[in-house]
Design a protein around this motif. Sequence first.
Motif, short mmCIF file in Angstrom:
data_model
loop_
_atom_site.label_atom_id
_atom_site.label_comp_id
_atom_site.label_asym_id
_atom_site.label_seq_id
_atom_site.Cartn_x
_atom_site.Cartn_y
_atom_site.Cartn_z
N GLY A 96 -6.73 11.19 6.68
CA GLY A 96 -6.00 10.49 7.74
C GLY A 96 -4.71 9.87 7.25
N ALA A 97 -4.77 9.31 6.06
CA ALA A 97 -3.57 8.68 5.48
C ALA A 97 -2.47 9.70 5.20
N PRO B 74 -14.74 8.47 2.35
CA PRO B 74 -13.44 8.35 1.67
C PRO B 74 -12.56 9.59 1.89
N SER B 75 -13.19 10.75 2.08
CA SER B 75 -12.40 11.96 2.31
C SER B 75 -11.60 11.87 3.60
N ASN B 76 -12.20 11.34 4.65
CA ASN B 76 -11.49 11.21 5.93
C ASN B 76 -10.46 10.08 5.90
N PHE C 75 -8.97 10.11 12.13
CA PHE C 75 -9.76 10.36 10.93
C PHE C 75 -10.56 9.14 10.50
N LEU C 76 -10.05 7.96 10.78
CA LEU C 76 -10.82 6.74 10.49
C LEU C 76 -12.05 6.67 11.38
N TYR C 77 -11.92 7.13 12.61
CA TYR C 77 -13.08 7.18 13.50
C TYR C 77 -14.11 8.22 13.02
N ILE D 170 0.85 -1.18 0.00
CA ILE D 170 0.00 0.00 0.00
C ILE D 170 0.89 1.24 0.00
N LYS D 171 0.79 2.00 -1.09
CA LYS D 171 1.60 3.21 -1.23
C LYS D 171 0.81 4.47 -0.91
N SER D 172 -0.51 4.40 -1.06
CA SER D 172 -1.35 5.55 -0.73
C SER D 172 -2.74 5.05 -0.34
N HIS D 173 -3.55 5.97 0.12
CA HIS D 173 -4.92 5.63 0.49
C HIS D 173 -5.70 5.04 -0.69
#
Length: 120
Positions: A56-57, A50-52, A68-70, A4-7
């Motif tokens: 967060g990432a 998806p924005s959060n 941000f995942l919360y 995983i390189k990015s969100h």
Amino acid sequence: MGDIKSHKDLLVYQKALDFVVAIYKETEVFPESEKFGLIVQLRRAAVSIPSNIAEGAARQGIKEYIHFLYIALGSLSEIETQLEIAYRLRFITDIDNLSKEYLHIKRMLLKLITTLKNKQ
């Protein structure tokens, strides 16, 4: 979390984007009177997920990412409530598919949060 390189590489992010599209399509048939009510609330909450995840990432540390995942999880809970309201008002007749997607994304977010917490 492998390669995983990015969100954008996260399946939960991709599923959340698909969910946004599904919410937009579902709300197209809502009554005009809901233009500034449930339609906008559902769409904003959906876009927030998806924005959060993305925001967060992009943050410095794991603690911020989890925060941000919360927030994304909170938006998902808003959608659950708003869909139930729309269903009770008969703006939608079948929430089963959206509910399945909601639960799938919720499980994925919780798994990602747990994984990140274990890395702290």
